[in-house]
Enzyme design. Structure first.
Site, PDB file in Angstrom:
ATOM      1  N   LYS A 198      -0.088  -6.762   2.452  1.00  0.00           N
ATOM      2  CA  LYS A 198      -0.364  -5.329   2.128  1.00  0.00           C
ATOM      3  C   LYS A 198      -1.335  -5.064   1.143  1.00  0.00           C
ATOM      4  O   LYS A 198      -1.621  -6.039   0.337  1.00  0.00           O
ATOM      5  CB  LYS A 198       0.862  -4.768   1.160  1.00  0.00           C
ATOM      6  CG  LYS A 198       0.793  -3.428   0.660  1.00  0.00           C
ATOM      7  CD  LYS A 198       2.175  -2.823  -0.094  1.00  0.00           C
ATOM      8  CE  LYS A 198       1.808  -1.836  -0.720  1.00  0.00           C
ATOM      9  NZ  LYS A 198       3.287  -1.294  -1.439  1.00  0.00           N
ATOM     10  N   LYS A 220      -3.774  -1.822  -8.219  1.00  0.00           N
ATOM     11  CA  LYS A 220      -3.019  -2.756  -7.851  1.00  0.00           C
ATOM     12  C   LYS A 220      -3.497  -4.047  -7.327  1.00  0.00           C
ATOM     13  O   LYS A 220      -2.750  -4.760  -6.608  1.00  0.00           O
ATOM     14  CB  LYS A 220      -1.929  -2.083  -6.850  1.00  0.00           C
ATOM     15  CG  LYS A 220      -0.967  -0.938  -7.626  1.00  0.00           C
ATOM     16  CD  LYS A 220      -0.136  -0.429  -6.517  1.00  0.00           C
ATOM     17  CE  LYS A 220       0.961   0.678  -7.193  1.00  0.00           C
ATOM     18  NZ  LYS A 220       2.039   0.848  -6.415  1.00  0.00           N
ATOM     19  N   GLU A 236      -0.327 -15.350   3.893  1.00  0.00           N
ATOM     20  CA  GLU A 236       0.663 -14.724   3.178  1.00  0.00           C
ATOM     21  C   GLU A 236       1.685 -14.700   4.152  1.00  0.00           C
ATOM     22  O   GLU A 236       2.966 -14.812   4.062  1.00  0.00           O
ATOM     23  CB  GLU A 236       0.226 -13.421   2.782  1.00  0.00           C
ATOM     24  CG  GLU A 236      -0.496 -13.076   1.626  1.00  0.00           C
ATOM     25  CD  GLU A 236       0.281 -13.294   0.157  1.00  0.00           C
ATOM     26  OE1 GLU A 236       1.398 -13.513   0.568  1.00  0.00           O
ATOM     27  OE2 GLU A 236      -0.427 -12.809  -0.880  1.00  0.00           O
ATOM     28  N   LYS A 251      -0.065  -3.627   6.525  1.00  0.00           N
ATOM     29  CA  LYS A 251      -0.002  -2.380   5.784  1.00  0.00           C
ATOM     30  C   LYS A 251      -1.408  -2.097   5.040  1.00  0.00           C
ATOM     31  O   LYS A 251      -1.482  -2.874   4.338  1.00  0.00           O
ATOM     32  CB  LYS A 251       1.340  -2.239   4.880  1.00  0.00           C
ATOM     33  CG  LYS A 251       1.084  -0.488   4.259  1.00  0.00           C
ATOM     34  CD  LYS A 251       2.406  -0.501   3.293  1.00  0.00           C
ATOM     35  CE  LYS A 251       2.345   0.820   2.367  1.00  0.00           C
ATOM     36  NZ  LYS A 251       3.175   0.715   1.606  1.00  0.00           N
TER      37      LYS A 251
END
Ligand code: PBG
Length: 330
Positions: A198, A220, A236, A251
């Protein structure tokens, strides 16, 4: 000239025979917003999307299901007075999400109900994790404390009957800990759809407007990925697979087709991709201005995401696209 690729494109029947990728309503997951009110409120920052009441949610989910879409993912809008620094509302068994899950599973037992696991809707700071503030007033996101909270939240959703829990927070190690917490309480059949790659994306803007969930300070970038990185996505995904994820996700989707393709090559797990709010709005606003054919562009964008390697597509177009596909000719 004896090599003529156009022969394979000559008629609709031939084109349908040689078509490599076919979109189907069963590829889609419909994101749905829910709030605690009794009315269904259109979302100004996301035309075509609605903050549903519980009753409206069930009606809408039935239409989604009847259009052939097998799954929904829930995003709650939590009132400000329920937001706390510890995000405790996230695992309240009588909270909005568990009530919504129970209502959906009762009305539509066959529907796959997915819940978002992250603290940002519940956290007064708007971050996906628990926050500690430094002297400069900047937030530090606490990984391991957050993971404990996410385990409570995931358990609460599983107890309500969620088929899959979907951690979107990007904390390290959360898939293994959530898997462990679910198994320890007898929820070994509850699946994990992990937001593995993400990115820290500007394309989430309209969504944060929809839920009033934008971070109050900072951004973030210490947990979501740098848009510049591709190898890191493979790392990941590998970690989440080893930790027990049942499905992995990339995403956003459209600007990250190369990531989808590389992830598809790197794992045997089902790969999901999320066509996010900003992608949706770019198409919707261009269509509303009459600059593009919205339906054709939406279907082409979804085809691109599937062709890149996504098995599952989370998209605000899910119900509409399913209806368009049903009307399609050869
Ligand atoms: C937060 C979350 C976000 C989205 C889904 N879950 C926003 C964010 O990370 O800030 C974005 C979805 C979209 O833009 O459509 N846990």
């Amino acid at each position: 000239m004896h090599l003529r690729p156009r022969r394979n494109r000559r008629t609709p029947a031939i084109r349908s025979l040689v078509r490599e990728t076919v979109l189907s309503p069963t590829d889609f997951v419909q994101p749905l917003f829910v709030h605690d009110g009794t009315d269904d409120v259109p979302i100004p920052s996301m035309p075509g999307c609605v903050r549903w009441s519980l009753a409206g949610l069930v009606v809408e989910a039935r239409e989604v299901w009847e259009a052939g879409v097998p799954a929904v993912v829930l995003f709650p809008a939590i009132s400000d007075d329920q937001k706390t620094p510890g995000a405790e509302e996230a695992w309240n068994p009588e909270g909005l999400v568990p009530r919504a899950v129970r209502a959906l599973k009762e009305a539509l037992p066959g529907l796959c109900v997915i819940t978002d696991v992250a603290l940002d809707p519940y956290n007064a700071d708007g971050h996906d994790g628990l926050v500690e503030w430094d002297e400069a007033g900047m937030p530090r996101i606490l990984n391991d404390e957050t993971v404990e909270a996410l385990c409570r939240q995931a358990l609460c959703h599983a107890e309500a009957g969620a088929d899959l829990v979907s951690p979107s927070d990007m904390m390290d190690g959360r898939v293994a800990m959530i898997r462990h917490a679910l198994d320890a309480e007898g929820f070994e059949d509850t699946g994990i759809l992990s937001y593995s790659a993400k990115y820290a994306s500007a394309f989430y803007g309209p969504f944060r407007g929809a839920l009033d969930s934008a971070p109050k300070a900072g951004d973030k970038k210490t947990y979501q990925m740098d848009p510049a990185n591709a190898r890191e996505a493979i790392r990941e995904v590998g970690l989440d697979e080893a930790e027990g994820a049942d499905m992995v996700m990339v995403k956003p989707a459209g600007p990250y087709l190369d990531i989808i393709a590389r992830v598809r090559e790197s794992t045997t797990l089902p790969v999901a991709a999320y066509q996010v709010s900003g992608e949706y709005l770019m198409i919707e606003s261009a269509a509303a201005s009459g600059w593009v054919d919205g339906r054709a562009v939406a279907l082409e964008s979804l085809m691109g995401i599937k062709r890149a390697g996504a098995d599952i597509i989370l998209t605000y177009y899910a119900k509409r696209a399913a209806t368009w596909l049903a009307e399609r000719q050869r």
